[in-house]
Design an enzyme around this catalytic site. Structure first.
Site, short mmCIF file in Angstrom:
data_model
loop_
_atom_site.label_atom_id
_atom_site.label_comp_id
_atom_site.label_asym_id
_atom_site.label_seq_id
_atom_site.Cartn_x
_atom_site.Cartn_y
_atom_site.Cartn_z
N GLN A 202 0.81 -1.23 0.00
CA GLN A 202 0.00 0.00 0.00
C GLN A 202 0.83 1.27 0.00
OE1 GLN A 202 -3.26 0.43 -0.32
NE2 GLN A 202 -3.72 -1.76 -0.39
N LYS A 225 -1.07 -2.23 -8.01
CA LYS A 225 -1.48 -1.10 -7.19
C LYS A 225 -0.78 0.20 -7.61
CE LYS A 225 -2.60 -3.92 -3.19
NZ LYS A 225 -4.03 -4.20 -3.20
N1 7TS Z 1 -0.48 -6.37 1.85
C1 7TS Z 1 -1.23 -5.27 1.88
C2 7TS Z 1 -0.92 -4.19 2.86
C3 7TS Z 1 -2.28 -5.14 0.96
O1 7TS Z 1 -3.02 -4.04 0.99
C4 7TS Z 1 -2.55 -6.17 0.03
C5 7TS Z 1 -3.70 -6.10 -0.91
C6 7TS Z 1 -1.71 -7.28 0.04
C7 7TS Z 1 -0.69 -7.35 0.97
C8 7TS Z 1 -1.86 -8.40 -0.95
O2 7TS Z 1 -1.54 -7.95 -2.22
P1 7TS Z 1 -1.79 -8.88 -3.50
O3 7TS Z 1 -1.47 -7.99 -4.65
O4 7TS Z 1 -0.89 -10.04 -3.38
O5 7TS Z 1 -3.23 -9.28 -3.44
N2 7TS Z 1 -4.73 -5.26 -0.47
C9 7TS Z 1 -5.99 -5.17 -0.97
C10 7TS Z 1 -6.91 -4.25 -0.47
O6 7TS Z 1 -6.70 -3.44 0.41
N3 7TS Z 1 -8.06 -4.38 -1.14
O7 7TS Z 1 -7.91 -5.37 -2.04
C11 7TS Z 1 -6.62 -5.87 -1.94
#
Ligand code: 7TS
Length: 405
Positions: A202, A225
């Protein structure tokens, strides 16, 4: 130069779309960002002009694809100021990256060792460590939070001890937007000899992280993101640590030599990159980094800070609206509830007006348990959002409040 949000919005084809008959107001950037034409083109061009597998063919297309793929890695390395390109492991995303590290420690921990995470973690920075504890007999400890949505640093200090082997915390909380004091935490953890993993999923959309300055041992994030495609991400790791971890997946590309008796592993970064990678994704990832840097991460942060300030003030004018996460150090994420209205109902009514927010526990159930709420409505703003969109959000919430009361 003044930040030209209208010009920037033209780069994102989806932003001119209508949803439920209304102009889309996309405020779910914490879940995933939208993609500019430049990124979409980079991905399409790979399939149109370069498509071939990487690191294996002598033929021209394979070499061109390999060059483009490795250029993606180099752009990431430069963006995060990693010392070496082979410290940038290309993964399918943050979740994959954290699992590589957690699995990698499987034969380095024993009964009595401790892993320290925080109350603000996303499930993907909780569950892999629980699984590692189950395998090794290590104990999971948790740095508590307070009602402002900040970590309690006195407790961090007292939880840290010579048994602490890993500290894994996020740079920014996805549910509340809090920016954690990671510089201090990294320095303190290193004093007791613990390795530090920072989950940057994030933060990278708002803050350009500098690996050499932060001095963390691992840093993880996802391309999707930061205007890049889904299915690709990064595990940054210091060379010395990556060499100590056992590989996560076995297969092609991650080997030096295979016989039925014994296999030896490839050098970094390939030891952790088994199988055909997301080639188009990494090329798109590189294009996303170019896109953000052309605008400038400082300009982006400034724009988002203005939106955060404005949105916070306007939302607080709504009777009974409570914001969760009021740390002074936070990014442009606002989690809130309105009286006793269920977040899901508010989200559904907003969606009818074309406004996309996330509702629920945001994959951070322990935060919701601590706050004793079932979930929140989360508006997460990007640099391409506007003040007018904040006004539409406020109007939408007031309408929902009238309909539901
Ligand atoms: N860590 C944090 C702080 C996150 O916000 C997310 C995804 C992940 C790990 C995992 O990331 P990924 O790309 O492997 O899925 N956060 C969110 C959210 O806040 N809403 O949908 C996904």
């Amino acid at each position: 130069m003044r930040f030209n949000v209208e010009a920037i919005r033209k780069d994102f084809p989806i932003l001119s779309q209508k949803v439920n008959g209304k102009q889309l107001v996309y405020l779910d950037n914490g879940a995933t960002s939208q993609k500019p034409q430049q990124v979409i083109d980079a991905i399409a061009n790979y399939y149109k002009e370069l498509n071939a597998n990487v690191h294996r063919g002598v033929h021209t297309l394979s070499q061109l694809a390999t060059d483009a793929f490795e250029e993606g890695r180099a752009k990431i390395q430069q963006h995060i100021n990693a010392k070496e390109s082979y410290e940038v492991i290309l993964t399918s995303g943050t979740t994959h990256s954290i699992n590589i590290v957690a699995n990698g420690f499987s034969n380095m921990l024993k009964d009595g060792d401790e892993i320290l995470i925080s109350a603000l973690e996303h499930h993907s920075n909780i569950v892999p460590w629980q699984m590692l504890c189950e395998r090794t007999g290590a104990t999971l400890k948790v740095i508590p939070m307070n009602l402002e949505g900040e970590l309690v640093m006195d407790d961090f200090d007292s939880l840290l001890n010579s048994n602490t082997k890993i500290v894994a915390v996020n740079h920014v909380s996805n549910a509340l937007g809090t920016i954690n004091p990671i510089r201090y935490m990294i320095a303190e953890a290193h004093k007791v000899g613990a390795a530090v993993l920072i989950d940057g999923a994030q933060s990278v959309a708002h803050i350009k992280p500098d690996m050499q300055e932060l001095d963390c041992d691992f840093y993880t994030f996802s391309a999707h993101k930061i205007c890049g495609p889904t299915g690709t991400g990064v595990l940054y790791g210091k060379e010395e640590w990556l060499n100590k971890l056992i590989p996560f997946q076995g297969g092609g590309e991650m080997i030096k030599e295979v016989t039925f008796e014994k296999t030896t592993y490839a050098d970094l970064p390939y030891k952790f990159e088994a199988g055909t990678p997301n080639i188009a994704g990494v090329i798109g990832f590189g294009a996303a980094i170019d896109y953000l840097n052309a605008i400038g991460m400082n300009a982006i942060a400034q724009q988002e800070e203005e939106i955060l300030k404005y949105a916070t003030a306007e939302l607080l004018k709504i009777p009974e609206l409570k914001i969760w996460g009021t740390s002074k150090e936070k990014v442009s994420v606002i989690s809130f509830n309105v009286g006793n209205l269920h977040p899901y109902d508010i989200g559904t009514i907003l969606d009818n007006s074309g406004i996309a927010v996330r509702t629920g526990h945001h994959c951070a159930q322990p935060i919701m348990n601590f706050c004793e709420i079932p979930g929140t409505v989360r508006a997460s703003f990007s640099f391409y959002n506007t003040i007018e969109e904040v006004d539409l959000l406020v109007k939408g919430i007031v309408k929902a409040q009238k309909m539901l009361n």
